[in-house]
Design a protein around this motif. Structure first.
Motif, PDB file in Angstrom:
ATOM      1  N   ALA A  72      43.749 -40.796  39.208  1.00  0.00           N
ATOM      2  CA  ALA A  72      43.881 -39.807  38.042  1.00  0.00           C
ATOM      3  C   ALA A  72      43.797 -38.424  38.507  1.00  0.00           C
ATOM      4  CB  ALA A  72      42.529 -40.184  37.085  1.00  0.00           C
ATOM      5  N   LEU A  73      44.443 -37.611  37.409  1.00  0.00           N
ATOM      6  CA  LEU A  73      44.451 -36.412  37.525  1.00  0.00           C
ATOM      7  C   LEU A  73      43.513 -35.664  36.260  1.00  0.00           C
ATOM      8  CD1 LEU A  73      48.158 -35.830  37.652  1.00  0.00           C
ATOM      9  CD2 LEU A  73      46.701 -35.934  39.885  1.00  0.00           C
ATOM     10  N   VAL A  74      42.388 -34.967  36.749  1.00  0.00           N
ATOM     11  CA  VAL A  74      41.488 -34.669  35.608  1.00  0.00           C
ATOM     12  C   VAL A  74      41.400 -33.137  35.528  1.00  0.00           C
ATOM     13  CG1 VAL A  74      39.072 -34.845  34.781  1.00  0.00           C
ATOM     14  CG2 VAL A  74      39.902 -36.606  36.136  1.00  0.00           C
ATOM     15  N   THR A  75      41.273 -32.549  34.373  1.00  0.00           N
ATOM     16  CA  THR A  75      41.306 -31.194  33.829  1.00  0.00           C
ATOM     17  C   THR A  75      40.100 -30.882  33.122  1.00  0.00           C
ATOM     18  OG1 THR A  75      42.857 -30.850  32.185  1.00  0.00           O
ATOM     19  CG2 THR A  75      43.775 -30.815  34.432  1.00  0.00           C
ATOM     20  N   ALA A  76      39.344 -29.998  33.131  1.00  0.00           N
ATOM     21  CA  ALA A  76      38.358 -29.592  32.226  1.00  0.00           C
ATOM     22  C   ALA A  76      38.406 -28.358  31.866  1.00  0.00           C
ATOM     23  CB  ALA A  76      36.861 -29.846  33.137  1.00  0.00           C
ATOM     24  N   ASP A  77      37.959 -28.048  30.492  1.00  0.00           N
ATOM     25  CA  ASP A  77      38.019 -26.688  29.994  1.00  0.00           C
ATOM     26  C   ASP A  77      36.592 -26.016  30.065  1.00  0.00           C
ATOM     27  OD1 ASP A  77      38.722 -24.670  28.252  1.00  0.00           O
ATOM     28  OD2 ASP A  77      40.289 -25.955  27.813  1.00  0.00           O
ATOM     29  N   SER A  78      36.479 -24.980  29.616  1.00  0.00           N
ATOM     30  CA  SER A  78      35.261 -23.903  29.814  1.00  0.00           C
ATOM     31  C   SER A  78      34.345 -24.307  28.567  1.00  0.00           C
ATOM     32  CB  SER A  78      35.350 -22.655  30.061  1.00  0.00           C
ATOM     33  OG  SER A  78      36.280 -22.510  31.283  1.00  0.00           O
ATOM     34  N   GLY A  79      33.200 -24.624  28.511  1.00  0.00           N
ATOM     35  CA  GLY A  79      32.287 -24.882  27.662  1.00  0.00           C
ATOM     36  C   GLY A  79      31.059 -25.976  27.966  1.00  0.00           C
ATOM     37  N   SER A  80      30.311 -26.581  27.038  1.00  0.00           N
ATOM     38  CA  SER A  80      29.318 -27.252  27.307  1.00  0.00           C
ATOM     39  C   SER A  80      30.064 -28.534  27.890  1.00  0.00           C
ATOM     40  CB  SER A  80      28.438 -27.618  26.209  1.00  0.00           C
ATOM     41  OG  SER A  80      29.011 -28.332  25.153  1.00  0.00           O
ATOM     42  N   SER A  81      31.144 -28.788  27.766  1.00  0.00           N
ATOM     43  CA  SER A  81      31.561 -30.380  28.312  1.00  0.00           C
ATOM     44  C   SER A  81      31.903 -30.087  29.703  1.00  0.00           C
ATOM     45  CB  SER A  81      32.947 -30.737  27.561  1.00  0.00           C
ATOM     46  OG  SER A  81      33.926 -29.546  27.503  1.00  0.00           O
ATOM     47  N   THR A  82      31.946 -28.884  30.138  1.00  0.00           N
ATOM     48  CA  THR A  82      32.187 -28.675  31.649  1.00  0.00           C
ATOM     49  C   THR A  82      30.996 -29.279  32.344  1.00  0.00           C
ATOM     50  OG1 THR A  82      33.347 -26.623  30.833  1.00  0.00           O
ATOM     51  CG2 THR A  82      32.968 -26.843  33.172  1.00  0.00           C
ATOM     52  N   ASN A  83      29.741 -28.978  31.653  1.00  0.00           N
ATOM     53  CA  ASN A  83      28.826 -29.788  32.272  1.00  0.00           C
ATOM     54  C   ASN A  83      28.920 -30.973  32.843  1.00  0.00           C
ATOM     55  OD1 ASN A  83      26.178 -27.536  32.122  1.00  0.00           O
ATOM     56  ND2 ASN A  83      27.696 -27.484  30.231  1.00  0.00           N
ATOM     57  N   TRP A  84      29.392 -31.755  31.991  1.00  0.00           N
ATOM     58  CA  TRP A  84      29.426 -33.264  31.837  1.00  0.00           C
ATOM     59  C   TRP A  84      30.555 -33.655  32.771  1.00  0.00           C
ATOM     60  CZ3 TRP A  84      25.144 -32.503  30.024  1.00  0.00           C
ATOM     61  CH2 TRP A  84      24.863 -31.943  29.040  1.00  0.00           C
ATOM     62  N   TYR A  85      31.542 -32.827  32.919  1.00  0.00           N
ATOM     63  CA  TYR A  85      32.744 -33.017  34.029  1.00  0.00           C
ATOM     64  C   TYR A  85      31.864 -32.689  35.344  1.00  0.00           C
ATOM     65  CZ  TYR A  85      36.389 -31.637  36.985  1.00  0.00           C
ATOM     66  OH  TYR A  85      37.247 -31.393  38.268  1.00  0.00           O
ATOM     67  N   ALA A  86      31.190 -31.701  35.375  1.00  0.00           N
ATOM     68  CA  ALA A  86      30.627 -31.301  36.766  1.00  0.00           C
ATOM     69  C   ALA A  86      29.674 -32.425  37.323  1.00  0.00           C
ATOM     70  CB  ALA A  86      30.023 -29.929  36.761  1.00  0.00           C
TER      71      ALA A  86
ATOM     72  N   ARG B 130      51.237 -40.625  37.742  1.00  0.00           N
ATOM     73  CA  ARG B 130      50.051 -40.353  37.753  1.00  0.00           C
ATOM     74  C   ARG B 130      49.335 -40.308  36.515  1.00  0.00           C
ATOM     75  NH1 ARG B 130      47.955 -37.832  43.487  1.00  0.00           N
ATOM     76  NH2 ARG B 130      45.939 -38.411  42.604  1.00  0.00           N
ATOM     77  N   PRO B 131      48.194 -41.071  35.901  1.00  0.00           N
ATOM     78  CA  PRO B 131      47.535 -40.661  34.585  1.00  0.00           C
ATOM     79  C   PRO B 131      46.779 -39.212  34.675  1.00  0.00           C
ATOM     80  CG  PRO B 131      46.314 -42.313  35.899  1.00  0.00           C
ATOM     81  CD  PRO B 131      47.598 -42.123  36.721  1.00  0.00           C
ATOM     82  N   ALA B 132      46.598 -38.821  33.480  1.00  0.00           N
ATOM     83  CA  ALA B 132      46.019 -37.534  33.497  1.00  0.00           C
ATOM     84  C   ALA B 132      44.892 -37.608  32.119  1.00  0.00           C
ATOM     85  CB  ALA B 132      46.914 -36.553  33.530  1.00  0.00           C
ATOM     86  N   VAL B 133      43.758 -37.029  32.716  1.00  0.00           N
ATOM     87  CA  VAL B 133      42.776 -36.874  31.478  1.00  0.00           C
ATOM     88  C   VAL B 133      42.510 -35.295  31.452  1.00  0.00           C
ATOM     89  CG1 VAL B 133      40.462 -37.513  30.863  1.00  0.00           C
ATOM     90  CG2 VAL B 133      41.905 -39.312  32.021  1.00  0.00           C
ATOM     91  N   ALA B 134      42.212 -35.022  30.137  1.00  0.00           N
ATOM     92  CA  ALA B 134      42.012 -33.417  30.034  1.00  0.00           C
ATOM     93  C   ALA B 134      40.596 -33.613  29.205  1.00  0.00           C
ATOM     94  CB  ALA B 134      42.685 -32.570  29.184  1.00  0.00           C
ATOM     95  N   LEU B 135      39.450 -32.778  29.698  1.00  0.00           N
ATOM     96  CA  LEU B 135      38.199 -32.912  29.080  1.00  0.00           C
ATOM     97  C   LEU B 135      37.977 -31.423  28.310  1.00  0.00           C
ATOM     98  CD1 LEU B 135      35.989 -34.633  31.720  1.00  0.00           C
ATOM     99  CD2 LEU B 135      37.000 -35.689  29.541  1.00  0.00           C
ATOM    100  N   VAL B 136      38.067 -31.751  26.868  1.00  0.00           N
ATOM    101  CA  VAL B 136      38.122 -30.296  26.292  1.00  0.00           C
ATOM    102  C   VAL B 136      37.291 -30.142  25.112  1.00  0.00           C
ATOM    103  CG1 VAL B 136      39.811 -28.851  25.095  1.00  0.00           C
ATOM    104  CG2 VAL B 136      40.573 -30.241  26.813  1.00  0.00           C
ATOM    105  N   GLY B 137      36.480 -29.140  24.999  1.00  0.00           N
ATOM    106  CA  GLY B 137      35.541 -28.854  23.584  1.00  0.00           C
ATOM    107  C   GLY B 137      36.333 -28.355  22.614  1.00  0.00           C
ATOM    108  N   ASP B 138      35.660 -28.761  21.477  1.00  0.00           N
ATOM    109  CA  ASP B 138      36.439 -28.546  20.079  1.00  0.00           C
ATOM    110  C   ASP B 138      36.863 -27.018  19.906  1.00  0.00           C
ATOM    111  OD1 ASP B 138      33.715 -27.871  19.885  1.00  0.00           O
ATOM    112  OD2 ASP B 138      33.793 -29.097  17.958  1.00  0.00           O
ATOM    113  N   GLY B 139      35.766 -25.984  20.361  1.00  0.00           N
ATOM    114  CA  GLY B 139      36.532 -24.591  20.540  1.00  0.00           C
ATOM    115  C   GLY B 139      37.776 -24.378  21.263  1.00  0.00           C
ATOM    116  N   ALA B 140      37.808 -24.967  22.336  1.00  0.00           N
ATOM    117  CA  ALA B 140      39.147 -24.644  23.129  1.00  0.00           C
ATOM    118  C   ALA B 140      40.185 -25.279  22.612  1.00  0.00           C
ATOM    119  CB  ALA B 140      38.828 -25.222  24.806  1.00  0.00           C
ATOM    120  N   MET B 141      39.829 -26.808  22.319  1.00  0.00           N
ATOM    121  CA  MET B 141      41.176 -27.148  21.466  1.00  0.00           C
ATOM    122  C   MET B 141      41.623 -26.421  20.232  1.00  0.00           C
ATOM    123  SD  MET B 141      42.502 -30.100  22.272  1.00  0.00           S
ATOM    124  CE  MET B 141      43.685 -31.105  21.580  1.00  0.00           C
ATOM    125  N   GLN B 142      40.853 -25.783  19.430  1.00  0.00           N
ATOM    126  CA  GLN B 142      41.335 -25.119  18.361  1.00  0.00           C
ATOM    127  C   GLN B 142      41.715 -23.685  18.761  1.00  0.00           C
ATOM    128  OE1 GLN B 142      38.390 -24.641  15.110  1.00  0.00           O
ATOM    129  NE2 GLN B 142      37.502 -26.681  15.157  1.00  0.00           N
TER     130      GLN B 142
END
Length: 596
Positions: free
Chosen positions: A384-398, A435-447
């Motif tokens: 998998a290819l995983v991307t993360a945005d900036s925000g509290s969700s980044t903590n859980w990715y890390a 390859r599959p990809a996953v983006a982990l994104v907070g609702d602030g970045a999504m908006q």
């Protein structure tokens, strides 16, 4: 038929092996856009919803593919919009070439529509190479230098081409005074190595240590096997900078995980207790997360001599490519016979993963955000290819996502800009469409911009061999990282007017543009939702309703941070009691083994 300047630009891009150009059209690049049509869209023009997203897609493509990312925008506002993505490339050392239009030469200086001083605008972000092309004869040298500079120095570069020039006939440079030729595109590979005596000094220092720690960054990505051998011989534990999260598998028992503000307890303990430090390909800016000054003797390996010795007082500095330098170092290292340090590291790592599991399973209202990544980690494909945005969700990715197999991951590391997660995933999918990809994104970045880029995904996903791209939205109606920073760093309660976010039906929006979408508000449904998304026949949005009061406080939080948070709650934080109870439950899993 006459070859225009626009036609030549695309021909030269093809010579450089460029397959994709991420961009958005405008009349400042009409000559280039028409050339795409004449060239049967080779290279492929990938249209985003906004030029900033084009730049992020080029950065994501470059990070995951290792090739130069190319983005294109019109004059004036288009060039301005590219800036954030280009700064992301600059700060994370990513090769990107930006091609930008400009007002016609006959109108320059006349306050014409969309005329701005592009050289002034771009001179900082593209400081390594920026040129405005005003005659066709400049082109080969200008474009080739932009690529060679981006590749060799791992930086963004920029090429400005006025709109009227793009439509004129291309004329190559002549063997004449004040004309500069160029050589055919090529990508010569150099493998710089430090002097042998310096490598010997480094080995001597490491051999003298009893408690060796390694910090690996993105510059060590091509040296996985060598890092593992060094760790095996020296008995070292290995911490990873966030941009190097995918350098080593988290299945290795001595890999302590992320370090820094979003880091893990075993990484903190590794640096706290080591007497020897080897830094490989990392420029982690937070010196407070290194060993105390004078505590450890240190060696640093980096291909960029300007990055050596910046974060910790190192004794031996090896300017060289990580893989080759470690290979030269390995025969000189002596195997440690005392295994107590390694045993301590591995015990700390095992305890930490157990703690994270228990924290992820804590009750929350409605869903524990740690469990979102925990459940993903249990079932994510090994390629998998995983991307993360900036925000509290980044903590859980890390902290919570366990890298393994051929998994790759990245995010906006140094700029830490919001809004990069979804366009990064698009760039990653174009780099590896199988390859599959996953983006982990907070609702602030999504908006902020993720919603619009769902339309880009809807446009292109059928061109990918593997259609799976999962955008997971941590929906907590809060700009959560800043809320916690207000509490923990400023001692201020949550300010609803700045922090609260409006309700958006993310899954419904996804379905409206032809993707799949699922809403999850029960933690027992998370596993099934991930299973469905990771086996879907098209990209999917998971809208997970998360509890905003699970604290992303690092396990090494200082007394001052805890004190500030307590003061914030006492000042009338709107969710004070829930924050307190969730924080106590979470921290109890770390300090009380009996709680598990």
């Amino acid at each position: 038929m006459t070859e225009t300047v626009g036609d030549y630009v695309l021909r030269r891009l093809r010579d450089w092996g460029v397959e994709l150009v991420f961009g958005y059209p405008g009349d400042g690049i009409n000559g280039l856009i028409s050339a795409f049509g004449e060239a049967d869209n080779q290279p492929k023009f990938v249209q985003s919803r906004h030029e900033e997203m084009s730049a992020f897609q080029a950065v994501g493509y470059a990070k995951f593919s290792g090739a130069v990312g190319v983005c294109m925008a019109t004059s004036g506002p288009g060039a301005i919009h590219l800036l954030n993505g280009l700064y992301d490339a600059k700060l994370d050392h990513v090769p990107v070439v930006a091609i930008v239009g400009q007002t016609a030469r006959s109108a320059m200086g006349g306050s014409y529509q969309q005329e701005i001083d592009l050289q002034a605008l771009l001179k900082d972000v593209a400081s390594e190479y920026l040129v405005e092309v005003n005659v066709a004869q400049q082109l080969p040298n200008a474009l080739d230098r932009a690529f060679r500079t981006a590749q060799s120095r791992r930086v963004p570069t920029a090429l400005i081409i006025p709109a009227d020039l793009q439509e004129q006939e291309y004329v190559p440079p002549q063997h004449a005074f004040k004309q500069v030729p160029s050589s055919p595109p090529s990508t010569p590979r150099t493998v710089p190595l430090p002097p042998e005596d310096e490598i010997a000094r480094a080995a001597e220092l490491i051999n003298a240590g009893n408690r060796v720690a390694i910090l690996a960054g993105q510059g060590a990505r091509n040296a996985t096997e060598e890092l593992m051998r060094v760790a095996d011989i020296t008995g070292a534990g290995v911490a990873k900078a966030l941009l190097g999260k995918d350098v080593l598998s988290d299945e290795l028992p001595y890999v302590t995980g992320a370090i820094g503000l979003l880091g893990t307890r075993p990484s903190y303990e590794l640096m706290r207790d080591c007497d020897t430090l080897l830094i490989v390909g990392s420029n982690l800016p937070y010196s407070q997360f290194f060993p105390d000054f004078g505590q450890a003797r240190a060696v640093q390996i980096d291909i960029d001599g300007s990055a050596i010795g910046m974060r910790y007082p190192t004794e031996v500095n090896l300017v060289g490519e990580a893989k080759a330098t470690l290979r030269s170092l390995l025969p000189l290292l002596e195997r440690k016979t005392d295994t107590s340090w390694r045993e301590t590291v591995e015990r700390n790592v095992a305890d930490w993963w157990a703690t994270l599991r228990d924290q992820a399973m804590l009750d929350a209202d409605p869903v524990n955000p740690m469990r979102v990544v925990h459940e993903l980690s249990e079932r994510i494909p090994e390629d998998a290819l995983v991307t993360a945005d900036s925000g509290s969700s980044t903590n859980w990715y890390a902290r919570n996502l366990r890298m393994r197999g051929r998994m790759r991951g990245s995010l906006s590391g140094t700029l830490a800009t919001m809004g990069a997660g979804v366009p990064y995933a698009i760039g990653a999918k174009f780099a590896y469409p199988d390859r599959p990809a996953v983006a982990l994104v907070g609702d602030g970045a999504m908006q902020m911009n993720g919603l619009t880029e769902l339309a880009t995904i809807a446009r292109y996903w059928r061109q990918w061999q593997d259609p799976r791209l999962v955008v997971c939205v941590f929906n907590n109606h809060d700009l959560n990282q800043v809320t916690w920073e207000l509490r923990a760093m400023g001692g201020a309660p949550k300010f609803e007017e700045s922090q609260s976010l409006p309700e958006v039906p993310y899954a419904e929006f996804a379905r409206l543009v032809g993707l799949d979408g699922m809403t999850v508000d029960d933690p027992t449904d998370l596993g099934r939702a991930w299973d469905a998304a990771l086996t879907a026949d098209r990209p999917t949005v998971l809208d997970v309703h998360c509890d905003p009061e699970l604290p992303p406080i690092p396990p090494h939080a200082t007394f001052d941070q805890v004190k500030s948070m307590t003061e914030a709650l006492l000042k009338g934080d709107p969710n004070a009691w829930h924050v307190l109870t969730q924080g106590v439950k979470t921290k109890a899993q770390e300090v009380l083994p009996s709680a598990r």
